[in-house]
Write a protein that holds these residues in place. Sequence first.
Motif, PDB file in Angstrom:
ATOM      1  N   TYR A  23       0.692  -0.895   0.273  1.00 44.12           N
ATOM      2  CA  TYR A  23      -0.281   0.158   0.013  1.00 44.12           C
ATOM      3  C   TYR A  23       0.807   1.120   0.078  1.00 44.12           C
ATOM      4  O   TYR A  23       0.351   2.062  -0.725  1.00 44.12           O
ATOM      5  CB  TYR A  23      -0.923   0.076   0.782  1.00 44.12           C
ATOM      6  CG  TYR A  23      -2.570  -1.061   1.342  1.00 44.12           C
ATOM      7  CD1 TYR A  23      -3.227  -1.003   0.158  1.00 44.12           C
ATOM      8  CD2 TYR A  23      -2.128  -2.509   1.605  1.00 44.12           C
ATOM      9  CE1 TYR A  23      -4.168  -1.605  -0.131  1.00 44.12           C
ATOM     10  CE2 TYR A  23      -3.577  -2.877   1.696  1.00 44.12           C
ATOM     11  CZ  TYR A  23      -4.195  -2.895   0.723  1.00 44.12           C
ATOM     12  OH  TYR A  23      -5.480  -3.683   0.139  1.00 44.12           O
ATOM     13  N   PRO A  24       2.166   1.384   1.205  1.00 47.22           N
ATOM     14  CA  PRO A  24       2.839   2.559   0.766  1.00 47.22           C
ATOM     15  C   PRO A  24       3.063   3.240  -0.493  1.00 47.22           C
ATOM     16  O   PRO A  24       2.966   3.880  -0.832  1.00 47.22           O
ATOM     17  CB  PRO A  24       3.894   2.510   1.115  1.00 47.22           C
ATOM     18  CG  PRO A  24       3.360   1.176   3.028  1.00 47.22           C
ATOM     19  CD  PRO A  24       2.444   0.523   1.401  1.00 47.22           C
ATOM     20  N   ASP A  27       0.775   4.301  -2.624  1.00 49.11           N
ATOM     21  CA  ASP A  27       0.683   5.441  -2.131  1.00 49.11           C
ATOM     22  C   ASP A  27       1.558   6.680  -2.496  1.00 49.11           C
ATOM     23  O   ASP A  27       1.184   7.765  -3.630  1.00 49.11           O
ATOM     24  CB  ASP A  27       0.649   5.074  -0.663  1.00 49.11           C
ATOM     25  CG  ASP A  27       0.375   6.707   0.325  1.00 49.11           C
ATOM     26  OD1 ASP A  27      -0.985   7.625  -0.855  1.00 49.11           O
ATOM     27  OD2 ASP A  27       0.057   7.087   0.742  1.00 49.11           O
ATOM     28  N   ARG A  28       2.486   6.192  -2.776  1.00 51.98           N
ATOM     29  CA  ARG A  28       3.722   7.001  -3.456  1.00 51.98           C
ATOM     30  C   ARG A  28       3.745   7.055  -5.159  1.00 51.98           C
ATOM     31  O   ARG A  28       3.477   8.274  -5.138  1.00 51.98           O
ATOM     32  CB  ARG A  28       5.544   6.042  -3.063  1.00 51.98           C
ATOM     33  CG  ARG A  28       5.788   6.544  -1.650  1.00 51.98           C
ATOM     34  CD  ARG A  28       7.055   6.157  -1.721  1.00 51.98           C
ATOM     35  NE  ARG A  28       7.216   5.007  -2.326  1.00 51.98           N
ATOM     36  CZ  ARG A  28       7.269   4.033  -1.442  1.00 51.98           C
ATOM     37  NH1 ARG A  28       6.862   3.554   0.163  1.00 51.98           N
ATOM     38  NH2 ARG A  28       7.193   2.648  -1.704  1.00 51.98           N
ATOM     39  N   LYS A  31       0.669   9.559  -5.952  1.00 47.97           N
ATOM     40  CA  LYS A  31       1.252  10.690  -5.558  1.00 47.97           C
ATOM     41  C   LYS A  31       2.356  11.595  -6.530  1.00 47.97           C
ATOM     42  O   LYS A  31       2.135  12.395  -7.210  1.00 47.97           O
ATOM     43  CB  LYS A  31       2.461  10.942  -4.046  1.00 47.97           C
ATOM     44  CG  LYS A  31       1.069  11.394  -2.940  1.00 47.97           C
ATOM     45  CD  LYS A  31       1.901  11.301  -1.869  1.00 47.97           C
ATOM     46  CE  LYS A  31       1.266  11.491  -0.897  1.00 47.97           C
ATOM     47  NZ  LYS A  31       1.550  10.729   0.066  1.00 47.97           N
ATOM     48  N   SER A  57      -6.138   2.608   3.530  1.00 49.02           N
ATOM     49  CA  SER A  57      -4.370   2.549   3.426  1.00 49.02           C
ATOM     50  C   SER A  57      -3.824   3.251   3.026  1.00 49.02           C
ATOM     51  O   SER A  57      -2.394   3.169   2.672  1.00 49.02           O
ATOM     52  CB  SER A  57      -4.498   0.373   2.488  1.00 49.02           C
ATOM     53  OG  SER A  57      -5.091  -0.193   3.901  1.00 49.02           O
ATOM     54  N   VAL A  58      -4.457   3.860   1.867  1.00 44.11           N
ATOM     55  CA  VAL A  58      -3.851   4.674   1.197  1.00 44.11           C
ATOM     56  C   VAL A  58      -4.373   5.954   0.872  1.00 44.11           C
ATOM     57  O   VAL A  58      -5.750   6.056   0.416  1.00 44.11           O
ATOM     58  CB  VAL A  58      -3.369   4.635  -0.430  1.00 44.11           C
ATOM     59  CG1 VAL A  58      -3.211   4.938  -1.543  1.00 44.11           C
ATOM     60  CG2 VAL A  58      -3.233   3.450  -0.728  1.00 44.11           C
ATOM     61  N   THR A  59      -3.617   7.179   1.853  1.00 43.78           N
ATOM     62  CA  THR A  59      -4.533   8.072   2.120  1.00 43.78           C
ATOM     63  C   THR A  59      -4.203   9.675   1.093  1.00 43.78           C
ATOM     64  O   THR A  59      -5.429  10.062   0.792  1.00 43.78           O
ATOM     65  CB  THR A  59      -3.837   9.506   3.635  1.00 43.78           C
ATOM     66  OG1 THR A  59      -2.397   8.740   2.879  1.00 43.78           O
ATOM     67  CG2 THR A  59      -3.313   8.557   4.633  1.00 43.78           C
ATOM     68  N   THR A  60      -3.695   9.144   0.453  1.00 42.15           N
ATOM     69  CA  THR A  60      -3.852   9.863  -1.362  1.00 42.15           C
ATOM     70  C   THR A  60      -4.982   9.017  -1.691  1.00 42.15           C
ATOM     71  O   THR A  60      -5.221  10.367  -2.234  1.00 42.15           O
ATOM     72  CB  THR A  60      -2.675   9.475  -2.165  1.00 42.15           C
ATOM     73  OG1 THR A  60      -1.747   9.316  -1.874  1.00 42.15           O
ATOM     74  CG2 THR A  60      -2.412  10.171  -2.990  1.00 42.15           C
TER      75      THR A  60
END
Length: 378
Positions: A23-24, A27-28, A31, A57-60
């Motif tokens: 997930y990170p 996210d990256r 972005k 899990s993915v704030t974006t």
Amino acid sequence: MQKLSNRIVTVNRSPVIFGPDSYPALDRLVKSMHPHRVFILVDENTHQHCMPQLFNSVTTLAGAKVLKITGGESSKSFDNAVALWKELLTLGTDRSGLIINLGGGVVSDLGGFVASNFLRGIRYINIPTSLMAMSDAAIGGKTAVNVGFMKNQVGSFYPPAAIFIFPLFLETLSRDHLRSGFAEIVKSALIGNEGLWKKIKAHPVSEVLDIPADSPFWHHLILATATLKNRIVERDFREKKERKALNFGHTIGHALESYFMQTGAGELFHGDAVAAGMMGAVWLSAKKNFLSPAQLEVVCRYLREGFPRIKIENDAIPEVLGFMKSDKKRMAGLVTFTLLAKPGTPVLNIPCSEDEVTEALEFINSFSPSHHEKSLSQ
Ligand SMILES: NC(=O)c1ccc[n+]([C@@H]2O[C@H](COP(=O)([O-])OP(=O)(O)OC[C@H]3O[C@@H](n4cnc5c(N)ncnc54)[C@H](O)[C@@H]3O)[C@@H](O)[C@H]2O)c1
């Protein structure tokens, strides 16, 4: 088997990022793409079962707009594509827009198609949630809609920016759809990985379907199949040669699906159609002396025991043949097949006559383990 951690199957075109902790990375990536707007395409099941996990899990993605279609093959339609294009236009989407396809093969085929044509192409990411999509449909950039009863007749080759595979999504997938997806894993093993086929055939399908989604067994199978597909696609994106191997079982399988759609003969899962199609293709492989009768028996026994028997009435055979003749996998009027020399080794572009294909369909109807020798010698 050891549990696998996150993996990146690195390729030039579309990286496949596999694993529960990716997930990170998603996210990256989102972005870094600086999208003006993000859309998440779902159906009602992935909306309910998969979207909450993605949002958590993915704030974006907090501000993403959700686009929802009805689940099922009939949603892979031009009408739905038009409705989605209109919605994207109404929302003022520009070329920096990003579509995230969160779903099975229907969502990724349709969402990819919509992305590939909107403003001459916007970016998309596939997050497959069915086994079919994790192991096959979401990878490779083939997008499509059905036209009438004809499968995948309009589409494009348009690669996703990335594919993120989270095997845990399989926890809520129905057993029927798990079996359907497993057929594509069997296909991949048969056309490209003999070692994988040996592992698979040691486990009857009924046993495989009882294995929990988050187990090393599934991780291994999905990763092996996704890697194989991605490698083939990298070498032959536009299906001039090697990629045709992935059509194994699909020439007959797609014709069966079209026939079922046309006659309303009931729901036929893509993988079950492909399993029947593989039996036909394996029979043709033996008929043309590529494959030994012993291998024919082993492969067809496995498929017959694991997947539903699809009965094609004799008077329906001409119609099924008709669908095959108008399928994309034909050359100069002949229906061509991907056949097998042995498990793991495909033979491409083999033209087969109508009589041979008719016999193959009859074989699919009649095969029972140990009865095949009679039908081969006829
Ligand atoms: N583009 C390609 O290369 C390629 C390859 C293989 C198959 N396909 C296409 O893929 C389609 C079949 O894919 P499919 O079997 O994924 O069909 P699908 O997308 O219809 O999904 C099957 C069902 O499972 C549900 N579902 C999906 N994920 C779920 C989850 N995690 N939990 C609960 N329910 C879930 C869906 O809502 C749907 O009802 C066919 O149209 C086929 O032609 C495309």
